[in-house]
Design a protein around this motif. Structure first.
Motif, PDB file in Angstrom:
ATOM      1  N   LEU A  64      -1.941  85.836 116.968  1.00  0.00           N
ATOM      2  CA  LEU A  64      -1.804  84.388 117.138  1.00  0.00           C
ATOM      3  C   LEU A  64      -1.412  83.709 115.836  1.00  0.00           C
ATOM      4  N   MET A  75       1.801  77.006 120.334  1.00  0.00           N
ATOM      5  CA  MET A  75       0.380  76.743 120.474  1.00  0.00           C
ATOM      6  C   MET A  75       0.093  75.983 121.762  1.00  0.00           C
ATOM      7  N   ILE A  78       0.092  78.486 124.541  1.00  0.00           N
ATOM      8  CA  ILE A  78      -1.088  79.337 124.425  1.00  0.00           C
ATOM      9  C   ILE A  78      -2.326  78.606 124.930  1.00  0.00           C
ATOM     10  N   LYS A  79      -2.448  77.334 124.568  1.00  0.00           N
ATOM     11  CA  LYS A  79      -3.605  76.551 125.004  1.00  0.00           C
ATOM     12  C   LYS A  79      -3.596  76.345 126.514  1.00  0.00           C
ATOM     13  N   GLY A  82      -4.675  79.647 128.016  1.00  0.00           N
ATOM     14  CA  GLY A  82      -6.104  79.837 127.807  1.00  0.00           C
ATOM     15  C   GLY A  82      -6.935  78.937 128.696  1.00  0.00           C
ATOM     16  N   ILE A 136      -7.424  85.427 123.964  1.00  0.00           N
ATOM     17  CA  ILE A 136      -6.516  84.305 123.736  1.00  0.00           C
ATOM     18  C   ILE A 136      -7.226  82.993 124.069  1.00  0.00           C
ATOM     19  N   SER A 140      -8.244  80.324 121.196  1.00  0.00           N
ATOM     20  CA  SER A 140      -7.580  79.025 121.297  1.00  0.00           C
ATOM     21  C   SER A 140      -8.563  77.868 121.225  1.00  0.00           C
TER      22      SER A 140
END
Length: 210
Positions: A64, A75, A78-79, A82, A136, A140
């Motif tokens: 990451l 990001m 990814i958020k 997650g 992840i 996050s």
């Protein structure tokens, strides 16, 4: 400055720690081995799983960090991933809470030494397809585009300790059948509480500005 990141770190610890309370393949393997073989075998398996958590945590942290350094806009994706995963865990916990079907445990067999059980536990953890998504989501919660590296290192260190002690705790506690019966009676309430927390963590992650 440290206080700015403390909330995210504690939320990551909470999500990871409560996740351990929800029986999955790793937990059921530890419980089953402790019951069907002995406490020593269960503890060796637990240490292997905990070591696997450390490896997954380190790979996720460095992966990451590298991705964010190259593509800060990732990001957001990814958020979102997650957050959706945490929401799915919440829904799964609620469904389990509504189910009256008892848990089924199976022990790990065919091992002759403590190292054999340790190696099997490590293999179970490293081949778990859900481990990457779990890490992840957890990472996050604490990390953002401008978060210093030490925050991620703190998350890896803390969650590894939680995994080690959590799995060892299961091995010690569930080496006796009365504990399994007691957990079975409280399981639905525990799953309901887990569902609430995972949904809350999902909301916090998707609405975070870091």
């Amino acid at each position: 400055m440290t206080e700015i990141y403390l909330t995210g770190i504690l939320l990551a610890f909470g999500a990871f720690g409560l996740g351990i309370l929800s029986p999955g393949p790793n937990i059921l393997a530890v419980i089953g081995t402790s019951m069907s073989t002995d406490r020593k075998a269960g503890m060796a398996l637990a240490l292997g799983i905990g070591s696997g958590s450390l490896l997954w945590g380190m790979m996720t942290l460095f992966g990451l960090t590298s991705l964010i350094a190259l593509y800060a806009s990732l990001m957001t994706g990814i958020k979102i991933a997650g957050s959706l995963y945490l929401l799915w865990l919440g829904i799964k916990s609620f469904r389990s809470a509504l189910s009256a079907v008892p848990i089924t445990v199976r022990g790990v067999t065919g091992q002759r030494s403590a190292f054999g059980y340790f190696r099997r536990g490590l293999l179970i953890q490293m081949t778990n397809p859900k481990a990457a998504l779990t890490w992840i989501a957890v990472m996050s919660l604490a990390m953002g585009a401008n978060t210093p590296f030490w925050v991620g290192a703190a998350v890896v260190t803390g969650t590894t300790a939680i995994s080690m002690f959590g799995h060892l705790g299961y091995a010690l506690a569930f080496s006796t059948t009365p504990m399994v019966a007691a957990y079975g009676k409280a399981r639905r309430w525990i799953d309901g509480g887990l569902g609430c927390f995972f949904c809350f963590a999902s909301y916090k992650l998707i609405t975070s500005r870091t």
